[in-house]
Design a protein around this motif. Structure first.
Motif, PDB file in Angstrom:
ATOM      1  N   VAL A 278       0.876  -1.169   0.000  1.00  9.44           N
ATOM      2  CA  VAL A 278       0.000   0.000   0.000  1.00  9.44           C
ATOM      3  C   VAL A 278       0.908   1.211   0.000  1.00  9.44           C
ATOM      4  CG1 VAL A 278      -1.766   1.310   1.222  1.00  9.44           C
ATOM      5  CG2 VAL A 278      -1.845  -1.194   1.238  1.00  9.44           C
TER       6      VAL A 278
ATOM      7  N   PHE B 200      -4.696   6.165  -2.487  1.00 11.88           N
ATOM      8  CA  PHE B 200      -3.477   5.370  -2.382  1.00 11.88           C
ATOM      9  C   PHE B 200      -3.521   4.264  -3.423  1.00 11.88           C
ATOM     10  CE2 PHE B 200      -6.397   3.748   0.917  1.00 11.88           C
ATOM     11  CZ  PHE B 200      -6.497   2.406   0.563  1.00 11.88           C
TER      12      PHE B 200
ATOM     13  N   PHE C 104      -2.440   0.090  -4.237  1.00 11.22           N
ATOM     14  CA  PHE C 104      -2.225  -1.142  -3.483  1.00 11.22           C
ATOM     15  C   PHE C 104      -2.122  -2.330  -4.429  1.00 11.22           C
ATOM     16  CE2 PHE C 104      -6.799  -0.850  -3.934  1.00 11.22           C
ATOM     17  CZ  PHE C 104      -7.205  -2.151  -4.162  1.00 11.22           C
TER      18      PHE C 104
ATOM     19  N   ARG D 271      -4.327   8.960   7.456  1.00  7.37           N
ATOM     20  CA  ARG D 271      -4.495   9.314   6.048  1.00  7.37           C
ATOM     21  C   ARG D 271      -5.832   8.825   5.495  1.00  7.37           C
ATOM     22  NH1 ARG D 271      -0.091  11.096   3.137  1.00  7.37           N
ATOM     23  NH2 ARG D 271       1.885  11.178   4.275  1.00  7.37           N
TER      24      ARG D 271
ATOM     25  N   ASP E  12     -10.192  -0.868   8.214  1.00 10.14           N
ATOM     26  CA  ASP E  12      -8.812  -0.851   7.736  1.00 10.14           C
ATOM     27  C   ASP E  12      -8.299   0.573   7.899  1.00 10.14           C
ATOM     28  OD1 ASP E  12      -9.146  -3.538   6.835  1.00 10.14           O
ATOM     29  OD2 ASP E  12     -10.143  -2.753   5.046  1.00 10.14           O
TER      30      ASP E  12
ATOM     31  N   LEU F  50      -4.978   3.498   7.225  1.00  8.37           N
ATOM     32  CA  LEU F  50      -3.718   3.946   6.630  1.00  8.37           C
ATOM     33  C   LEU F  50      -3.179   5.107   7.466  1.00  8.37           C
ATOM     34  CD1 LEU F  50      -1.624   3.842   4.310  1.00  8.37           C
ATOM     35  CD2 LEU F  50      -3.071   5.465   3.074  1.00  8.37           C
TER      36      LEU F  50
ATOM     37  N   VAL G  87       4.983   4.943   6.317  1.00 10.48           N
ATOM     38  CA  VAL G  87       3.611   4.823   5.824  1.00 10.48           C
ATOM     39  C   VAL G  87       3.161   3.397   6.103  1.00 10.48           C
ATOM     40  CG1 VAL G  87       2.094   5.041   3.824  1.00 10.48           C
ATOM     41  CG2 VAL G  87       4.072   6.555   4.054  1.00 10.48           C
TER      42      VAL G  87
ATOM     43  N   PHE H 269      -0.012   0.416   6.734  1.00 10.59           N
ATOM     44  CA  PHE H 269      -1.398   0.027   6.467  1.00 10.59           C
ATOM     45  C   PHE H 269      -1.783  -1.146   7.340  1.00 10.59           C
ATOM     46  CE2 PHE H 269      -4.972  -1.780   4.026  1.00 10.59           C
ATOM     47  CZ  PHE H 269      -5.730  -0.622   3.856  1.00 10.59           C
TER      48      PHE H 269
ATOM     49  N   GLN I 104      -0.948  -5.044  10.974  1.00  7.19           N
ATOM     50  CA  GLN I 104      -0.079  -4.295  10.071  1.00  7.19           C
ATOM     51  C   GLN I 104       0.402  -5.227   8.963  1.00  7.19           C
ATOM     52  OE1 GLN I 104       3.160  -1.936  11.810  1.00  7.19           O
ATOM     53  NE2 GLN I 104       4.493  -2.697  10.183  1.00  7.19           N
TER      54      GLN I 104
ATOM     55  N   LYS J 186       4.616  -1.684   5.401  1.00  7.64           N
ATOM     56  CA  LYS J 186       5.201  -0.441   5.887  1.00  7.64           C
ATOM     57  C   LYS J 186       6.374  -0.073   4.990  1.00  7.64           C
ATOM     58  CE  LYS J 186       7.887  -0.373   9.592  1.00  7.64           C
ATOM     59  NZ  LYS J 186       8.340  -0.379  11.000  1.00  7.64           N
TER      60      LYS J 186
END
Length: 331
Positions: free
Chosen positions: A112, A177, A179, A279, A291, A293, A305, A307, A321, A324
């Motif tokens: 992500v 974003f 993914f 985010r 979920d 971010l 960053v 997710f 998680q 990252k």
């Protein structure tokens, strides 16, 4: 923050520090590091203290559960119960041990990333993008749809080194974003809320209602007064900062989970040296659960960053998680 000069500085640093970085990553094993494998044995699979069938059994991992395979160990090939494979060092629910690969299946790598990020060192890859379709109002949630993202490849010439080639989203693409490696279901509309790098001060919160419950993300902490006489920074630190998620189910049950704990020192006027920033929050995998971010940092130059995905959650947790990476800027 994500400037061209900053990226070139990062690339040069990567070139000179490649050997050290590779060695450091090789010996990392935790719930958020390594390669995801799913247990395919109907009766489950044992995790053992050593790579040997006669070794002590640490725990049994049920069918369909995911474990993290740690890259620092690659055992010899074996033939067990009619199946070829090898022993791999694994991590599952706080325990590390060895499991036989013949009864596990490697899962797609989850990524992500932000649309401005440089990706994959030029390796051709396809990404899906989350695009907003309805901004929402006080009565309805924001909605999103998933579409493929057009990617382009760029190259930077490095003085005294090899060219650096990378992928990025094509100009004009504006997903929240990008993914890959996440199963999203068949619904055309995704519920969520874009928060544009939102920092929650102690006492602040944001909420979102999904199919399986109402989620309340809030912050706790204690603001310490700046006693140095510097009027530009009335607060010197947010002590014991905590970011929480509270879930209220339709059955009336409530659960609370701490996402991060940290002290956040003052950095500049009305800002802080790092912190945790939201985010996006929503239901990307379409399982009715939250979920998330986030960006997390302990300095003003680089951000992790991160997710969190609910469909990968371990028992007793809202989400896990799953990916990252770090974004850094220069001046």
């Amino acid at each position: 923050m994500n400037t061209m000069i900053g990226k070139i500085m990062i690339v040069v640093t990567m070139i000179f520090g490649l050997q050290w970085t590779t060695q450091a990553q090789q010996y990392t094993c935790s719930a958020s590091a390594g390669i995801a494998y799913q247990v395919t044995a109907n009766s489950g699979l044992s995790m053992r203290a050593e790579p040997d069938l006669r070794s002590v059994k640490i725990k049994a991992v049920p069918f369909g559960k995911e474990v993290v395979v740690c890259p620092e160990y690659d055992g010899p090939a074996e033939h067990i119960e009619g199946t070829d494979g090898k022993w791999l060092r694994t991590y599952y629910r706080g325990e590390a041990g060895y499991m036989f690969s013949g009864f596990m299946e490697e899962q797609p790598e989850v990524k992500v990333v932000l649309p401005e990020s440089w990706l994959d060192d030029g390796t051709a890859a396809s990404y899906q993008g989350l695009y907003q379709t309805n901004a929402g109002d006080d009565f309805t949630e924001e909605t999103y749809e998933i579409r493929p993202v057009e990617m382009i490849t760029d190259t930077i010439e490095i003085v005294g080194g090899d060219p650096y080639t990378y992928q990025r989203a094509a100009p004009g693409q504006a997903p929240v974003f990008l993914f890959s490696g996440i199963e999203t279901g068949s619904d055309l509309s995704i519920k969520g809320k874009a928060l544009d790098h939102k920092f929650l001060y102690p006492g602040e919160s944001v909420s979102l209602t999904l199919n399986n419950g109402h989620y309340h993300v809030y912050a706790k902490g204690r603001a310490l007064e700046n006693k140095t006489g510097d009027n530009l920074n009335p607060i010197s630190m947010i002590k014991n900062y905590e970011l929480h998620v509270r879930r209220s189910g339709h059955d009336g049950e409530r659960d609370d989970q701490v996402v991060y704990k940290m002290d956040i020192p003052s950095w500049y006027l009305d800002g802080y040296q790092g912190g945790v920033f939201i985010r996006w929050m929503g239901d990307l995998d379409q399982d009715g659960e939250l979920d998330l971010l986030l960006s997390k940092s302990e300095n003003p130059e680089c951000w992790d960053v991160i997710f969190f995905l609910s469909s990968k959650a371990e028992r007793g947790h809202f989400f896990k998680q799953v990916t990252k990476y770090q974004e850094c800027g220069g001046c």
